[in-house]
Scaffold this motif. Sequence first.
Motif, PDB file in Angstrom:
ATOM      1  N   PHE A  52       0.808  -1.214   0.000  1.00  0.00           N
ATOM      2  CA  PHE A  52       0.000   0.000   0.000  1.00  0.00           C
ATOM      3  C   PHE A  52       0.844   1.268   0.000  1.00  0.00           C
ATOM      4  O   PHE A  52       0.304   2.364  -0.035  1.00  0.00           O
ATOM      5  N   ASN A  53       2.164   1.142   0.054  1.00  0.00           N
ATOM      6  CA  ASN A  53       3.022   2.306  -0.058  1.00  0.00           C
ATOM      7  C   ASN A  53       3.506   2.510  -1.492  1.00  0.00           C
ATOM      8  O   ASN A  53       4.244   3.447  -1.781  1.00  0.00           O
ATOM      9  N   SER A  54       3.101   1.639  -2.373  1.00  0.00           N
ATOM     10  CA  SER A  54       3.520   1.695  -3.766  1.00  0.00           C
ATOM     11  C   SER A  54       2.420   2.328  -4.613  1.00  0.00           C
ATOM     12  O   SER A  54       1.276   1.860  -4.614  1.00  0.00           O
ATOM     13  N   ALA A  55       2.763   3.378  -5.340  1.00  0.00           N
ATOM     14  CA  ALA A  55       1.777   4.051  -6.189  1.00  0.00           C
ATOM     15  C   ALA A  55       1.284   3.128  -7.292  1.00  0.00           C
ATOM     16  O   ALA A  55       0.092   3.137  -7.647  1.00  0.00           O
ATOM     17  N   LEU A  56       2.177   2.319  -7.832  1.00  0.00           N
ATOM     18  CA  LEU A  56       1.780   1.402  -8.901  1.00  0.00           C
ATOM     19  C   LEU A  56       0.797   0.359  -8.391  1.00  0.00           C
ATOM     20  O   LEU A  56      -0.243   0.111  -9.020  1.00  0.00           O
ATOM     21  N   MET A  57       1.100  -0.248  -7.223  1.00  0.00           N
ATOM     22  CA  MET A  57       0.219  -1.288  -6.699  1.00  0.00           C
ATOM     23  C   MET A  57      -1.116  -0.720  -6.240  1.00  0.00           C
ATOM     24  O   MET A  57      -2.156  -1.339  -6.442  1.00  0.00           O
ATOM     25  N   VAL A  58      -1.099   0.462  -5.634  1.00  0.00           N
ATOM     26  CA  VAL A  58      -2.364   1.094  -5.230  1.00  0.00           C
ATOM     27  C   VAL A  58      -3.237   1.357  -6.452  1.00  0.00           C
ATOM     28  O   VAL A  58      -4.450   1.106  -6.437  1.00  0.00           O
ATOM     29  N   THR A  59      -2.626   1.843  -7.525  1.00  0.00           N
ATOM     30  CA  THR A  59      -3.378   2.104  -8.754  1.00  0.00           C
ATOM     31  C   THR A  59      -3.934   0.822  -9.341  1.00  0.00           C
ATOM     32  O   THR A  59      -5.101   0.774  -9.768  1.00  0.00           O
ATOM     33  N   LEU A  60      -3.129  -0.232  -9.373  1.00  0.00           N
ATOM     34  CA  LEU A  60      -3.591  -1.505  -9.942  1.00  0.00           C
ATOM     35  C   LEU A  60      -4.684  -2.134  -9.087  1.00  0.00           C
ATOM     36  O   LEU A  60      -5.665  -2.661  -9.626  1.00  0.00           O
ATOM     37  N   ILE A  61      -4.522  -2.081  -7.760  1.00  0.00           N
ATOM     38  CA  ILE A  61      -5.550  -2.630  -6.875  1.00  0.00           C
ATOM     39  C   ILE A  61      -6.862  -1.882  -7.067  1.00  0.00           C
ATOM     40  O   ILE A  61      -7.939  -2.488  -7.178  1.00  0.00           O
ATOM     41  N   PHE A  62      -6.783  -0.560  -7.094  1.00  0.00           N
ATOM     42  CA  PHE A  62      -7.988   0.241  -7.311  1.00  0.00           C
ATOM     43  C   PHE A  62      -8.627  -0.089  -8.656  1.00  0.00           C
ATOM     44  O   PHE A  62      -9.849  -0.265  -8.743  1.00  0.00           O
ATOM     45  N   THR A  63      -7.822  -0.189  -9.700  1.00  0.00           N
ATOM     46  CA  THR A  63      -8.349  -0.439 -11.041  1.00  0.00           C
ATOM     47  C   THR A  63      -9.032  -1.798 -11.127  1.00  0.00           C
ATOM     48  O   THR A  63     -10.167  -1.912 -11.623  1.00  0.00           O
ATOM     49  N   VAL A  64      -8.373  -2.841 -10.630  1.00  0.00           N
ATOM     50  CA  VAL A  64      -8.913  -4.198 -10.747  1.00  0.00           C
ATOM     51  C   VAL A  64     -10.233  -4.330 -10.000  1.00  0.00           C
ATOM     52  O   VAL A  64     -11.245  -4.787 -10.557  1.00  0.00           O
ATOM     53  N   PHE A  65     -10.259  -3.907  -8.745  1.00  0.00           N
ATOM     54  CA  PHE A  65     -11.455  -4.126  -7.934  1.00  0.00           C
ATOM     55  C   PHE A  65     -12.599  -3.195  -8.324  1.00  0.00           C
ATOM     56  O   PHE A  65     -13.764  -3.616  -8.352  1.00  0.00           O
ATOM     57  N   SER A  66     -12.300  -1.949  -8.628  1.00  0.00           N
ATOM     58  CA  SER A  66     -13.371  -1.028  -9.003  1.00  0.00           C
ATOM     59  C   SER A  66     -14.006  -1.437 -10.330  1.00  0.00           C
ATOM     60  O   SER A  66     -15.236  -1.496 -10.440  1.00  0.00           O
ATOM     61  N   VAL A  67     -13.186  -1.755 -11.328  1.00  0.00           N
ATOM     62  CA  VAL A  67     -13.733  -2.158 -12.635  1.00  0.00           C
ATOM     63  C   VAL A  67     -14.471  -3.489 -12.520  1.00  0.00           C
ATOM     64  O   VAL A  67     -15.528  -3.682 -13.136  1.00  0.00           O
ATOM     65  N   LEU A  68     -13.945  -4.409 -11.716  1.00  0.00           N
ATOM     66  CA  LEU A  68     -14.597  -5.714 -11.555  1.00  0.00           C
ATOM     67  C   LEU A  68     -15.997  -5.558 -10.961  1.00  0.00           C
ATOM     68  O   LEU A  68     -16.982  -6.077 -11.527  1.00  0.00           O
ATOM     69  N   PHE A  69     -16.097  -4.848  -9.856  1.00  0.00           N
ATOM     70  CA  PHE A  69     -17.400  -4.711  -9.197  1.00  0.00           C
ATOM     71  C   PHE A  69     -18.345  -3.828 -10.011  1.00  0.00           C
ATOM     72  O   PHE A  69     -19.561  -4.071 -10.042  1.00  0.00           O
ATOM     73  N   GLU A  70     -17.817  -2.807 -10.665  1.00  0.00           N
ATOM     74  CA  GLU A  70     -18.672  -1.964 -11.505  1.00  0.00           C
ATOM     75  C   GLU A  70     -19.244  -2.758 -12.672  1.00  0.00           C
ATOM     76  O   GLU A  70     -20.405  -2.565 -13.048  1.00  0.00           O
TER      77      GLU A  70
END
Length: 319
Positions: free
Chosen positions: A88-106
Amino acid sequence: MESLSESAFAYFLLAPALLLMTVIAVYPLIQTFSYSLFANQLTGVERLGEFVGFQNYVALFTGARDASLPSSFLPTFSSQFPFVTNWFNSALMVTLIFTVFSVLFETIIGFGQALILDQDFRGRRWVRVAIIIPWAVPIVIQGMIFFLMFQPNIGFLVGTPGNPSIMNQLGPLSISFTPLRNTADSLFLIIIADVWKTTAFMALLILAGLQSIDRSLYDVAKVSGATKWQQFKMITFPLILPTVLVAMLFRTIAAMRVYGIIETMAGCTTVPSLSCLVVSTFNNSLYATSATVAFVTAALIGIVVSVYIVKFADAEGGF
Protein backbone atom coordinates in the motif's frame (compact mmCIF):
# COMPACT_ATOMS: atom_id res chain seq x y z
CA MET A 1 -15.88 10.84 -53.09
CA GLU A 2 -17.80 8.23 -55.05
CA SER A 3 -14.57 6.76 -56.41
CA LEU A 4 -13.21 6.09 -52.90
CA SER A 5 -13.31 2.59 -51.46
CA GLU A 6 -15.22 1.96 -48.24
CA SER A 7 -11.99 1.85 -46.23
CA ALA A 8 -10.66 5.06 -47.78
CA PHE A 9 -13.99 6.81 -47.19
CA ALA A 10 -14.02 5.64 -43.58
CA TYR A 11 -10.50 7.04 -43.01
CA PHE A 12 -11.59 10.28 -44.69
CA LEU A 13 -14.44 10.64 -42.20
CA LEU A 14 -12.10 9.82 -39.32
CA ALA A 15 -9.45 12.31 -40.44
CA PRO A 16 -10.78 15.30 -38.39
CA ALA A 17 -10.98 13.19 -35.24
CA LEU A 18 -7.50 11.76 -35.82
CA LEU A 19 -6.11 15.24 -36.39
CA LEU A 20 -7.71 16.53 -33.20
CA MET A 21 -6.41 13.50 -31.31
CA THR A 22 -2.91 14.17 -32.61
CA VAL A 23 -3.02 17.78 -31.43
CA ILE A 24 -4.46 17.19 -27.96
CA ALA A 25 -3.02 13.73 -27.15
CA VAL A 26 -0.17 12.49 -29.32
CA TYR A 27 1.87 15.70 -29.40
CA PRO A 28 1.70 16.25 -25.59
CA LEU A 29 2.66 12.60 -25.10
CA ILE A 30 5.73 13.01 -27.31
CA GLN A 31 6.61 16.24 -25.51
CA THR A 32 6.24 14.52 -22.14
CA PHE A 33 8.60 11.75 -23.25
CA SER A 34 11.16 14.31 -24.39
CA TYR A 35 11.00 16.06 -21.00
CA SER A 36 11.59 12.74 -19.23
CA LEU A 37 14.99 12.42 -20.93
CA PHE A 38 16.40 15.40 -19.03
CA ALA A 39 17.46 15.84 -15.42
CA ASN A 40 15.53 17.81 -12.83
CA GLN A 41 16.67 21.41 -12.54
CA LEU A 42 16.59 22.34 -8.88
CA THR A 43 18.16 25.79 -9.21
CA GLY A 44 17.90 28.64 -11.68
CA VAL A 45 15.07 29.62 -13.97
CA GLU A 46 15.32 26.68 -16.35
CA ARG A 47 12.77 23.92 -15.80
CA LEU A 48 14.96 21.07 -17.05
CA GLY A 49 18.61 20.20 -16.57
CA GLU A 50 21.04 18.38 -18.80
CA PHE A 51 20.18 15.49 -21.10
CA VAL A 52 20.41 12.18 -19.21
CA GLY A 53 18.68 9.74 -21.55
CA PHE A 54 16.84 6.95 -19.79
CA GLN A 55 18.40 7.51 -16.38
CA ASN A 56 15.12 8.82 -14.96
CA TYR A 57 13.38 5.57 -15.92
CA VAL A 58 16.19 3.47 -14.44
CA ALA A 59 16.06 5.48 -11.21
CA LEU A 60 12.28 5.16 -11.06
CA PHE A 61 12.18 1.38 -11.50
CA THR A 62 15.18 0.67 -9.25
CA GLY A 63 13.88 2.79 -6.37
CA ALA A 64 16.71 5.30 -6.57
CA ARG A 65 14.17 8.09 -7.06
CA ASP A 66 11.93 7.10 -4.12
CA ALA A 67 13.62 9.59 -1.79
CA SER A 68 12.25 12.49 -3.84
CA LEU A 69 8.79 10.95 -4.23
CA PRO A 70 5.94 11.18 -1.70
CA SER A 71 5.63 7.39 -1.99
CA SER A 72 7.57 4.65 -3.74
CA PHE A 73 6.77 3.77 -7.32
CA LEU A 74 7.24 0.01 -6.92
CA PRO A 75 6.57 -2.12 -3.82
CA THR A 76 9.39 -1.96 -1.27
CA PHE A 77 10.55 -4.98 0.70
CA SER A 78 11.33 -4.84 4.40
CA SER A 79 15.03 -4.97 5.30
CA GLN A 80 14.31 -7.11 8.38
CA PHE A 81 11.78 -9.38 6.67
CA PRO A 82 12.77 -9.76 2.99
CA PHE A 83 9.50 -11.46 2.07
CA VAL A 84 7.28 -8.79 3.62
CA THR A 85 6.15 -6.19 1.13
CA ASN A 86 4.48 -2.86 1.81
CA TRP A 87 2.04 -3.02 -1.08
CA PHE A 88 0.00 0.00 0.00
CA ASN A 89 3.02 2.31 -0.06
CA SER A 90 3.52 1.70 -3.77
CA ALA A 91 1.78 4.05 -6.19
CA LEU A 92 1.78 1.40 -8.90
CA MET A 93 0.22 -1.29 -6.70
CA VAL A 94 -2.36 1.09 -5.23
CA THR A 95 -3.38 2.10 -8.75
CA LEU A 96 -3.59 -1.51 -9.94
CA ILE A 97 -5.55 -2.63 -6.87
CA PHE A 98 -7.99 0.24 -7.31
CA THR A 99 -8.35 -0.44 -11.04
CA VAL A 100 -8.91 -4.20 -10.75
CA PHE A 101 -11.46 -4.13 -7.93
CA SER A 102 -13.37 -1.03 -9.00
CA VAL A 103 -13.73 -2.16 -12.64
CA LEU A 104 -14.60 -5.71 -11.55
CA PHE A 105 -17.40 -4.71 -9.20
CA GLU A 106 -18.67 -1.96 -11.51
CA THR A 107 -18.93 -4.47 -14.34
CA ILE A 108 -20.71 -7.12 -12.27
CA ILE A 109 -23.16 -4.72 -10.63
CA GLY A 110 -23.64 -2.73 -13.85
CA PHE A 111 -24.37 -5.93 -15.75
CA GLY A 112 -27.00 -6.88 -13.19
CA GLN A 113 -28.59 -3.44 -13.35
CA ALA A 114 -28.62 -3.54 -17.15
CA LEU A 115 -30.34 -6.94 -17.16
CA ILE A 116 -33.02 -5.59 -14.82
CA LEU A 117 -33.52 -2.38 -16.81
CA ASP A 118 -33.79 -4.40 -20.02
CA GLN A 119 -37.00 -5.95 -18.70
CA ASP A 120 -40.38 -4.36 -19.26
CA PHE A 121 -41.86 -3.36 -15.90
CA ARG A 122 -43.84 -0.47 -14.49
CA GLY A 123 -41.72 2.49 -13.40
CA ARG A 124 -38.70 1.47 -15.46
CA ARG A 125 -38.00 5.06 -16.49
CA TRP A 126 -37.88 6.23 -12.88
CA VAL A 127 -35.51 3.40 -11.98
CA ARG A 128 -33.21 4.45 -14.83
CA VAL A 129 -33.19 8.02 -13.54
CA ALA A 130 -32.43 6.83 -10.00
CA ILE A 131 -29.47 4.77 -11.26
CA ILE A 132 -28.05 7.71 -13.22
CA ILE A 133 -28.14 10.15 -10.26
CA PRO A 134 -24.85 8.98 -8.62
CA TRP A 135 -23.07 9.26 -11.96
CA ALA A 136 -24.24 12.88 -12.28
CA VAL A 137 -22.71 13.90 -8.93
CA PRO A 138 -19.42 15.82 -9.44
CA ILE A 139 -16.32 14.07 -8.14
CA VAL A 140 -15.53 16.80 -5.61
CA ILE A 141 -19.01 16.66 -4.10
CA GLN A 142 -18.93 12.86 -4.11
CA GLY A 143 -15.58 12.89 -2.34
CA MET A 144 -16.82 15.31 0.31
CA ILE A 145 -19.93 13.19 0.90
CA PHE A 146 -17.89 10.08 1.59
CA PHE A 147 -15.30 12.08 3.52
CA LEU A 148 -17.97 13.31 5.92
CA MET A 149 -19.61 9.88 6.20
CA PHE A 150 -16.36 8.32 7.41
CA GLN A 151 -15.01 11.26 9.39
CA PRO A 152 -14.62 10.41 13.12
CA ASN A 153 -17.14 12.12 15.44
CA ILE A 154 -19.09 13.34 12.39
CA GLY A 155 -19.79 10.44 10.03
CA PHE A 156 -22.54 8.01 10.92
CA LEU A 157 -20.60 5.09 9.38
CA VAL A 158 -17.65 5.47 11.77
CA GLY A 159 -18.13 4.27 15.30
CA THR A 160 -16.05 4.53 18.45
CA PRO A 161 -14.27 1.81 20.45
CA GLY A 162 -17.18 1.80 22.87
CA ASN A 163 -19.86 1.99 20.18
CA PRO A 164 -18.64 0.39 16.93
CA SER A 165 -20.64 0.76 13.74
CA ILE A 166 -21.52 -1.94 11.23
CA MET A 167 -18.46 -0.99 9.15
CA ASN A 168 -16.26 -1.73 12.16
CA GLN A 169 -17.64 -5.28 12.48
CA LEU A 170 -17.25 -6.78 9.01
CA GLY A 171 -14.49 -9.20 9.93
CA PRO A 172 -11.64 -9.06 7.37
CA LEU A 173 -13.39 -6.15 5.63
CA SER A 174 -13.90 -4.09 8.78
CA ILE A 175 -12.47 -0.59 8.95
CA SER A 176 -10.73 1.17 11.82
CA PHE A 177 -12.19 4.03 13.83
CA THR A 178 -10.06 6.48 11.80
CA PRO A 179 -10.38 4.93 8.34
CA LEU A 180 -9.24 7.93 6.31
CA ARG A 181 -5.87 8.07 8.07
CA ASN A 182 -4.47 4.75 6.84
CA THR A 183 -3.98 3.58 3.29
CA ALA A 184 -5.72 0.20 3.44
CA ASP A 185 -9.01 1.48 4.87
CA SER A 186 -8.97 4.60 2.71
CA LEU A 187 -8.38 2.60 -0.47
CA PHE A 188 -11.22 0.25 0.45
CA LEU A 189 -13.60 3.19 0.96
CA ILE A 190 -12.43 4.94 -2.20
CA ILE A 191 -13.20 1.80 -4.19
CA ILE A 192 -16.69 1.74 -2.66
CA ALA A 193 -17.20 5.41 -3.53
CA ASP A 194 -16.05 4.87 -7.10
CA VAL A 195 -18.28 1.82 -7.55
CA TRP A 196 -21.24 3.79 -6.19
CA LYS A 197 -20.71 6.56 -8.71
CA THR A 198 -19.56 4.82 -11.87
CA THR A 199 -21.64 1.63 -11.91
CA ALA A 200 -24.35 3.63 -13.71
CA PHE A 201 -21.93 4.32 -16.56
CA MET A 202 -21.34 0.59 -17.02
CA ALA A 203 -25.05 -0.18 -16.72
CA LEU A 204 -26.02 2.33 -19.42
CA LEU A 205 -23.41 1.08 -21.90
CA ILE A 206 -24.31 -2.56 -21.32
CA LEU A 207 -28.02 -1.73 -21.51
CA ALA A 208 -27.47 -0.17 -24.94
CA GLY A 209 -25.85 -3.41 -26.06
CA LEU A 210 -28.66 -5.52 -24.62
CA GLN A 211 -31.31 -3.54 -26.44
CA SER A 212 -29.49 -4.02 -29.75
CA ILE A 213 -29.98 -7.82 -29.56
CA ASP A 214 -32.60 -9.17 -31.94
CA ARG A 215 -35.52 -10.27 -29.74
CA SER A 216 -36.54 -12.93 -32.24
CA LEU A 217 -33.53 -14.96 -31.11
CA TYR A 218 -35.12 -15.39 -27.69
CA ASP A 219 -38.43 -16.43 -29.28
CA VAL A 220 -36.64 -19.16 -31.23
CA ALA A 221 -34.83 -20.25 -28.09
CA LYS A 222 -38.10 -20.49 -26.13
CA VAL A 223 -39.70 -22.58 -28.86
CA SER A 224 -36.66 -24.86 -28.77
CA GLY A 225 -37.13 -25.33 -25.02
CA ALA A 226 -34.07 -23.37 -23.85
CA THR A 227 -34.02 -22.32 -20.21
CA LYS A 228 -33.30 -18.77 -19.04
CA TRP A 229 -29.72 -19.73 -18.21
CA GLN A 230 -29.23 -21.35 -21.64
CA GLN A 231 -30.62 -18.22 -23.31
CA PHE A 232 -28.20 -16.07 -21.36
CA LYS A 233 -25.25 -18.38 -22.04
CA MET A 234 -25.86 -18.94 -25.75
CA ILE A 235 -27.45 -15.62 -26.82
CA THR A 236 -27.10 -12.76 -24.35
CA PHE A 237 -23.51 -13.17 -23.16
CA PRO A 238 -21.83 -13.83 -26.54
CA LEU A 239 -23.65 -10.91 -28.19
CA ILE A 240 -23.11 -8.51 -25.30
CA LEU A 241 -19.44 -9.40 -24.71
CA PRO A 242 -18.01 -6.82 -27.19
CA THR A 243 -20.05 -4.08 -25.51
CA VAL A 244 -18.90 -5.19 -22.05
CA LEU A 245 -15.26 -5.13 -23.18
CA VAL A 246 -15.65 -1.61 -24.57
CA ALA A 247 -17.27 -0.45 -21.32
CA MET A 248 -14.50 -2.08 -19.28
CA LEU A 249 -11.89 -0.45 -21.51
CA PHE A 250 -13.29 3.02 -20.85
CA ARG A 251 -13.49 2.41 -17.12
CA THR A 252 -10.03 0.86 -16.90
CA ILE A 253 -8.44 3.86 -18.61
CA ALA A 254 -10.25 6.23 -16.25
CA ALA A 255 -9.44 4.12 -13.17
CA MET A 256 -5.71 4.05 -13.93
CA ARG A 257 -5.78 7.86 -13.98
CA VAL A 258 -7.65 8.16 -10.68
CA TYR A 259 -6.88 11.33 -8.76
CA GLY A 260 -9.91 13.48 -7.88
CA ILE A 261 -11.73 11.05 -5.58
CA ILE A 262 -8.46 10.24 -3.77
CA GLU A 263 -7.54 13.87 -3.18
CA THR A 264 -11.00 14.85 -1.93
CA MET A 265 -11.53 11.83 0.34
CA ALA A 266 -8.20 10.90 1.90
CA GLY A 267 -5.47 12.85 0.13
CA CYS A 268 -2.59 11.65 -1.99
CA THR A 269 -0.31 11.37 1.04
CA THR A 270 -2.57 8.65 2.46
CA VAL A 271 -3.51 6.90 -0.78
CA PRO A 272 -0.76 7.31 -3.38
CA SER A 273 -1.55 6.69 -7.03
CA LEU A 274 0.33 7.23 -10.26
CA SER A 275 -1.57 10.44 -10.96
CA CYS A 276 -0.81 11.60 -7.42
CA LEU A 277 2.90 11.11 -8.11
CA VAL A 278 2.64 13.12 -11.32
CA VAL A 279 0.86 16.03 -9.62
CA SER A 280 3.01 16.08 -6.47
CA THR A 281 6.34 15.94 -8.33
CA PHE A 282 5.17 18.63 -10.73
CA ASN A 283 4.13 20.88 -7.84
CA ASN A 284 7.58 20.34 -6.31
CA SER A 285 9.22 21.52 -9.55
CA LEU A 286 10.55 18.03 -10.34
CA TYR A 287 9.40 18.36 -13.92
CA ALA A 288 11.56 15.60 -15.39
CA THR A 289 10.45 13.10 -12.75
CA SER A 290 6.85 14.14 -13.23
CA ALA A 291 7.18 13.61 -16.99
CA THR A 292 8.76 10.20 -16.40
CA VAL A 293 5.93 8.98 -14.16
CA ALA A 294 3.35 10.43 -16.55
CA PHE A 295 4.84 8.66 -19.56
CA VAL A 296 5.12 5.37 -17.67
CA THR A 297 1.45 5.72 -16.71
CA ALA A 298 0.54 6.36 -20.35
CA ALA A 299 2.60 3.34 -21.42
CA LEU A 300 0.81 1.12 -18.88
CA ILE A 301 -2.55 2.37 -20.13
CA GLY A 302 -1.41 1.65 -23.68
CA ILE A 303 -0.58 -1.94 -22.72
CA VAL A 304 -3.98 -2.39 -21.10
CA VAL A 305 -5.70 -0.92 -24.17
CA SER A 306 -3.79 -3.34 -26.40
CA VAL A 307 -4.98 -6.29 -24.33
CA TYR A 308 -8.57 -5.11 -24.55
CA ILE A 309 -8.27 -4.63 -28.32
CA VAL A 310 -7.01 -8.20 -28.72
CA LYS A 311 -9.85 -9.53 -26.57
CA PHE A 312 -12.35 -7.41 -28.47
CA ALA A 313 -11.04 -8.77 -31.77
CA ASP A 314 -11.43 -12.32 -30.46
CA ALA A 315 -14.99 -11.57 -29.37
CA GLU A 316 -15.78 -10.07 -32.77
CA GLY A 317 -14.21 -12.97 -34.63
CA GLY A 318 -10.99 -11.30 -35.82
CA PHE A 319 -9.51 -7.90 -36.57
